[in-house]
Design a protein around this motif. Structure first.
Motif, PDB file in Angstrom:
ATOM      1  N   MET A  74      -8.359 -32.305   2.955  1.00  0.00           N
ATOM      2  CA  MET A  74      -8.369 -31.150   1.934  1.00  0.00           C
ATOM      3  C   MET A  74      -6.921 -30.603   1.817  1.00  0.00           C
ATOM      4  N   LYS A  75      -6.596 -30.341   0.709  1.00  0.00           N
ATOM      5  CA  LYS A  75      -5.293 -29.561   0.522  1.00  0.00           C
ATOM      6  C   LYS A  75      -5.668 -28.086   0.142  1.00  0.00           C
ATOM      7  N   LEU A  76      -5.878 -27.040   1.160  1.00  0.00           N
ATOM      8  CA  LEU A  76      -6.029 -26.018   1.150  1.00  0.00           C
ATOM      9  C   LEU A  76      -4.754 -25.217   1.066  1.00  0.00           C
ATOM     10  N   VAL A  77      -4.826 -24.183   0.523  1.00  0.00           N
ATOM     11  CA  VAL A  77      -3.612 -23.079   0.310  1.00  0.00           C
ATOM     12  C   VAL A  77      -4.238 -21.798   1.006  1.00  0.00           C
ATOM     13  N   VAL A  78      -3.541 -21.354   2.093  1.00  0.00           N
ATOM     14  CA  VAL A  78      -3.873 -20.220   2.736  1.00  0.00           C
ATOM     15  C   VAL A  78      -2.956 -18.839   2.433  1.00  0.00           C
ATOM     16  N   ILE A  79      -3.253 -17.827   2.075  1.00  0.00           N
ATOM     17  CA  ILE A  79      -2.430 -16.720   1.560  1.00  0.00           C
ATOM     18  C   ILE A  79      -2.535 -15.448   2.283  1.00  0.00           C
ATOM     19  N   TRP A 111       0.432 -22.722   4.166  1.00  0.00           N
ATOM     20  CA  TRP A 111       0.071 -21.230   4.735  1.00  0.00           C
ATOM     21  C   TRP A 111       1.151 -20.419   3.693  1.00  0.00           C
ATOM     22  N   MET A 112       1.118 -19.606   2.920  1.00  0.00           N
ATOM     23  CA  MET A 112       1.904 -18.744   2.269  1.00  0.00           C
ATOM     24  C   MET A 112       1.999 -17.280   2.791  1.00  0.00           C
ATOM     25  N   GLY A 113       3.198 -16.424   2.932  1.00  0.00           N
ATOM     26  CA  GLY A 113       3.215 -15.315   3.147  1.00  0.00           C
ATOM     27  C   GLY A 113       4.543 -14.820   3.230  1.00  0.00           C
ATOM     28  N   SER A 114       4.887 -13.550   3.641  1.00  0.00           N
ATOM     29  CA  SER A 114       5.890 -12.788   3.583  1.00  0.00           C
ATOM     30  C   SER A 114       6.995 -13.524   4.741  1.00  0.00           C
ATOM     31  N   LEU A 126       9.354 -23.124  -4.659  1.00  0.00           N
ATOM     32  CA  LEU A 126       8.629 -22.936  -3.285  1.00  0.00           C
ATOM     33  C   LEU A 126       9.081 -23.991  -2.369  1.00  0.00           C
ATOM     34  N   ARG A 127       9.506 -23.274  -1.112  1.00  0.00           N
ATOM     35  CA  ARG A 127      10.233 -24.178  -0.159  1.00  0.00           C
ATOM     36  C   ARG A 127       9.242 -24.386   1.002  1.00  0.00           C
ATOM     37  N   LEU A 128       8.551 -25.489   1.287  1.00  0.00           N
ATOM     38  CA  LEU A 128       7.652 -25.985   2.279  1.00  0.00           C
ATOM     39  C   LEU A 128       8.499 -26.383   3.662  1.00  0.00           C
ATOM     40  N   VAL A 129       8.073 -25.727   4.749  1.00  0.00           N
ATOM     41  CA  VAL A 129       8.577 -26.138   6.129  1.00  0.00           C
ATOM     42  C   VAL A 129       7.399 -26.891   6.699  1.00  0.00           C
ATOM     43  N   LYS A 130       7.656 -28.038   7.186  1.00  0.00           N
ATOM     44  CA  LYS A 130       6.495 -28.574   7.939  1.00  0.00           C
ATOM     45  C   LYS A 130       6.319 -28.107   9.288  1.00  0.00           C
ATOM     46  N   THR A 131       5.031 -27.969   9.551  1.00  0.00           N
ATOM     47  CA  THR A 131       4.525 -27.732  10.799  1.00  0.00           C
ATOM     48  C   THR A 131       3.209 -28.262  11.255  1.00  0.00           C
ATOM     49  N   GLY A 132       3.213 -29.290  12.106  1.00  0.00           N
ATOM     50  CA  GLY A 132       2.173 -30.303  12.344  1.00  0.00           C
ATOM     51  C   GLY A 132       1.861 -30.850  11.222  1.00  0.00           C
ATOM     52  N   ALA A 133       0.556 -31.222  10.872  1.00  0.00           N
ATOM     53  CA  ALA A 133       0.124 -31.814   9.575  1.00  0.00           C
ATOM     54  C   ALA A 133       0.249 -30.791   8.440  1.00  0.00           C
ATOM     55  N   GLY A 134       0.500 -29.537   8.691  1.00  0.00           N
ATOM     56  CA  GLY A 134       0.619 -28.645   7.683  1.00  0.00           C
ATOM     57  C   GLY A 134       1.971 -28.188   7.124  1.00  0.00           C
ATOM     58  N   ASP A 135       2.135 -27.119   6.421  1.00  0.00           N
ATOM     59  CA  ASP A 135       3.168 -26.692   5.825  1.00  0.00           C
ATOM     60  C   ASP A 135       3.253 -25.061   5.767  1.00  0.00           C
ATOM     61  N   VAL A 136       4.534 -24.411   5.807  1.00  0.00           N
ATOM     62  CA  VAL A 136       4.575 -23.117   5.525  1.00  0.00           C
ATOM     63  C   VAL A 136       5.525 -22.421   4.824  1.00  0.00           C
ATOM     64  N   ALA A 137       5.090 -21.750   3.871  1.00  0.00           N
ATOM     65  CA  ALA A 137       5.943 -21.271   2.634  1.00  0.00           C
ATOM     66  C   ALA A 137       6.268 -19.915   2.912  1.00  0.00           C
ATOM     67  N   ARG A 138       7.194 -19.397   3.399  1.00  0.00           N
ATOM     68  CA  ARG A 138       7.728 -18.107   3.846  1.00  0.00           C
ATOM     69  C   ARG A 138       8.610 -17.417   2.417  1.00  0.00           C
ATOM     70  N   LEU A 139       7.984 -16.480   1.731  1.00  0.00           N
ATOM     71  CA  LEU A 139       8.664 -15.877   0.548  1.00  0.00           C
ATOM     72  C   LEU A 139       9.342 -14.505   0.875  1.00  0.00           C
ATOM     73  N   ASP A 140      10.531 -14.581   0.110  1.00  0.00           N
ATOM     74  CA  ASP A 140      11.419 -13.325   0.165  1.00  0.00           C
ATOM     75  C   ASP A 140      10.817 -12.530  -0.746  1.00  0.00           C
ATOM     76  N   ALA A 196       4.549 -17.367  -7.321  1.00  0.00           N
ATOM     77  CA  ALA A 196       5.275 -18.527  -6.266  1.00  0.00           C
ATOM     78  C   ALA A 196       4.044 -19.434  -5.910  1.00  0.00           C
ATOM     79  N   ALA A 197       2.745 -19.282  -5.988  1.00  0.00           N
ATOM     80  CA  ALA A 197       1.697 -19.992  -5.513  1.00  0.00           C
ATOM     81  C   ALA A 197       1.636 -20.985  -6.680  1.00  0.00           C
ATOM     82  N   PHE A 198       2.075 -20.852  -8.014  1.00  0.00           N
ATOM     83  CA  PHE A 198       1.812 -21.891  -9.081  1.00  0.00           C
ATOM     84  C   PHE A 198       2.327 -23.163  -8.797  1.00  0.00           C
ATOM     85  N   ASP A 199       3.363 -23.438  -7.843  1.00  0.00           N
ATOM     86  CA  ASP A 199       3.750 -24.629  -7.459  1.00  0.00           C
ATOM     87  C   ASP A 199       2.739 -25.426  -6.694  1.00  0.00           C
ATOM     88  N   LEU A 200       1.863 -24.795  -6.176  1.00  0.00           N
ATOM     89  CA  LEU A 200       0.498 -25.391  -5.406  1.00  0.00           C
ATOM     90  C   LEU A 200      -0.626 -25.410  -6.371  1.00  0.00           C
TER      91      LEU A 200
END
Length: 289
Positions: A74-79, A111-114, A126-140, A196-200
């Motif tokens: 499942m492709k979940l987005v956590v914000i 997981w998106m957040g500040s 949106l820049r995704l950084v791999k962490t395990g099987a998931g990704d993190v997107a940190r927003l400025d 920013a989440a529109f990319d997902l």
């Protein structure tokens, strides 16, 4: 959890409200999960009780939502406002980080957040950084609006109101301009995150956390995201007389109804929210089993 009533499409605001929200009758949004609750007077549940509140989730609703959760990969987005450090050398600070970090690492969620940095408000891919099987997107998040969003409206207005601590609120509805800068900044930051989440937008579902992001469900729809959205509040929800102290409280509650699924910590919080819906919007809900 409470599934949003499909009758919200025809419900309207009481034009006698003195809040900063629009005074015109407007239809409220229909749940995208297409699960319906039928008309029935609001019944007050027992008023204590800790633990997750499941009183308003039908078996059918749970089965269909679980079917989403059980999809392979499942492709979940956590914000959320903040993100776990994902650093074994840094201790976790808070239950949200401790609970969600392994979910992201093992499930393939984003997981998106500040971030710890502030930006100029310009939109970047949106820049995704791999962490395990998931990704993190940190927003400025935009520097110009961050203080009003974070220190101003979130922590000086919403946090004390949600905890029923009026003496700790800055300002009041009596002297607050409905176009005040803190509220404007709060909305602008939520809109920035939604863009920013529109990319997902092609992922399966969006799971939003806490009072910093009450209006994000509505803002996610604005750029054209049509996936299911859920929200969980990690604070109490107050009684109607307390929430009306929050400037633009009706507008905020209306935007919350754009989520397809709302979660509260206790039965008391759930019942307070439903009492607010009945008091300020004339909305009823049905107890289902």
């Amino acid at each position: 959890m409470v599934r949003i009533h499909d009758a919200l499409d025809t419900a309207t605001f009481d034009s006698s409200s003195t809040s900063g929200a629009s005074q015109q009758d407007e239809p409220l949004g229909q749940a995208a999960f297409d699960l319906h609750m039928h008309d029935m007077p609001l019944e007050q549940e027992q008023q204590g009780g800790a633990g997750p509140s499941d009183a308003f989730a039908s078996a059918d609703a749970e089965d269909r939502f679980d079917s989403v959760n059980q999809k392979p990969e499942m492709k979940l987005v956590v914000i959320s406002n903040r993100i776990a450090p994902f650093d074994p050398n840094q201790p976790q600070t808070g239950g949200l980080a401790a609970g969600l970090e392994p979910v992201v690492e093992r499930s393939g969620a984003v997981w998106m957040g500040s971030s710890e940095n502030r930006g100029d408000g310009s939109e970047q891919p949106l820049r995704l950084v791999k962490t395990g099987a998931g990704d993190v997107a940190r927003l400025d998040l935009p520097e110009a609006d961050y203080s009003g969003y974070y220190t101003g409206f979130s922590y000086s207005t919403l946090w004390p109101a949600l905890h029923s601590l009026p003496d700790q609120m800055s300002g009041s509805t009596a002297d607050y301009d409905s176009s005040g800068s803190d509220y404007d900044s709060y909305r602008k930051i939520n809109e920035f995150i939604a863009r920013a989440a529109f990319d997902l937008r092609d992922r399966d579902a969006f799971w939003v956390h806490d009072y910093h992001l009450l209006p994000l469900g509505a803002d996610l729809h604005s750029p054209g995201i049509e996936r299911p959205t859920g929200f969980f509040l990690h604070t109490p929800w107050p009684e109607p007389d307390m929430i009306k102290r929050v400037p633009n409280y009706r507008e905020l509650m209306k935007s919350m109804l754009e989520y397809d699924l709302l979660g509260f910590q206790t039965n008391r919080d759930l019942n307070n929210f439903l009492a607010c819906l009945r008091t300020y919007f004339g909305l009823d809900s049905k107890m289902v089993s």
